[in-house]
Design an enzyme around this catalytic site. Structure first.
Site, short mmCIF file in Angstrom:
data_model
loop_
_atom_site.label_atom_id
_atom_site.label_comp_id
_atom_site.label_asym_id
_atom_site.label_seq_id
_atom_site.Cartn_x
_atom_site.Cartn_y
_atom_site.Cartn_z
N HIS A 25 -4.12 -5.84 -13.18
CA HIS A 25 -4.18 -7.27 -13.46
C HIS A 25 -4.20 -7.54 -14.96
O HIS A 25 -4.96 -8.35 -15.46
CB HIS A 25 -5.40 -7.90 -12.78
CG HIS A 25 -5.50 -7.55 -11.33
ND1 HIS A 25 -4.70 -8.13 -10.37
CD2 HIS A 25 -6.25 -6.64 -10.67
CE1 HIS A 25 -4.98 -7.60 -9.19
NE2 HIS A 25 -5.91 -6.70 -9.36
N GLU B 220 -4.04 1.27 -1.23
CA GLU B 220 -3.58 1.95 -2.45
C GLU B 220 -2.86 3.26 -2.09
O GLU B 220 -1.80 3.55 -2.62
CB GLU B 220 -4.76 2.23 -3.39
CG GLU B 220 -5.44 1.01 -3.94
CD GLU B 220 -4.72 0.32 -5.09
OE1 GLU B 220 -3.61 0.74 -5.47
OE2 GLU B 220 -5.28 -0.65 -5.62
N ASP C 42 1.19 -6.07 -7.18
CA ASP C 42 0.08 -6.87 -6.67
C ASP C 42 0.62 -8.11 -5.95
O ASP C 42 0.15 -8.45 -4.85
CB ASP C 42 -0.84 -7.28 -7.82
CG ASP C 42 -2.04 -8.08 -7.33
OD1 ASP C 42 -2.85 -7.51 -6.57
OD2 ASP C 42 -2.15 -9.26 -7.69
N ASP D 41 -2.97 1.36 -10.52
CA ASP D 41 -4.23 0.90 -11.11
C ASP D 41 -5.43 1.40 -10.31
O ASP D 41 -6.57 1.06 -10.60
CB ASP D 41 -4.25 -0.63 -11.26
CG ASP D 41 -4.22 -1.36 -9.93
OD1 ASP D 41 -4.30 -0.72 -8.86
OD2 ASP D 41 -4.13 -2.60 -9.95
N ASP E 216 0.57 -0.71 -5.71
CA ASP E 216 -0.70 -1.43 -5.68
C ASP E 216 -1.08 -1.73 -4.24
O ASP E 216 -0.21 -1.82 -3.36
CB ASP E 216 -0.62 -2.73 -6.48
CG ASP E 216 -2.01 -3.27 -6.85
OD1 ASP E 216 -2.98 -2.48 -6.85
OD2 ASP E 216 -2.12 -4.46 -7.15
N GLY E 217 -2.36 -1.84 -4.01
CA GLY E 217 -2.89 -2.25 -2.72
C GLY E 217 -3.81 -3.44 -2.91
O GLY E 217 -4.36 -3.64 -3.99
#
Length: 150
Positions: free
Chosen positions: A124, A47, A134, A69, A9-10
């Site tokens: 999320h 990301e 995250d 994501d 994740d970024g």
């Protein structure tokens, strides 16, 4: 060939703004968490960076499943955008230069070593490893700010 699962994740505080990335790698019963931050970036760059950093840790060619994501990252490979960019001299479908070209080039180089499959996960939500990534990305931004590097 070793099988590795990677979640990435970024995050960005402002877009552009201070950015962070996080990844969790799994091989067998081993788990490794990594993260980092940059003072000025975008969410998309973070990301991509997360995947680059995770793949860079692998010491031998592996069969890798990357869960992200990021539609930007996943669609790039599921929809063959990158192959089109290569064919078109790093121009997108509108004829404009591809954004984040140097990161895509590095990721493509790493994918030449490993057999990589990308899977889109909902961000999320109820995926604990995406949520952990995250946390790592946001935490890396906070650490960088606390150290006065932003």
């Amino acid at each position: 060939m070793k099988e590795v699962t990677i979640y990435t994740d970024g995050a960005c505080s402002g877009n552009p703004g201070p950015g962070g990335w996080g990844a969790v790698l799994f091989h067998g019963d081993k788990r490794k968490e990594i993260s980092g931050a940059e003072p000025h970036s975008t969410n998309n760059r973070m990301e991509i960076q997360a995947v680059i950093e995770a793949l860079s840790l692998l010491k031998v060619p592996c069969r890798v499943t990357v869960y992200s994501d990021s539609a930007y990252v996943v669609n790039c490979f599921q929809n063959n955008w990158l192959k089109g960019w290569l064919r078109n001299g790093w121009k997108n479908s509108k004829g404009n230069p591809v954004e984040n070209k140097e990161l895509w080039q590095k990721l493509w180089e790493l994918m030449g070593i490993h057999e990589v499959t990308y899977v889109k996960v909902k961000g999320h939500s109820d995926n604990p490893w995406n949520n952990r990534c995250d946390e790592l990305a946001v935490g890396a931004i906070k650490q960088m700010r606390a150290a006065g590097r932003d």
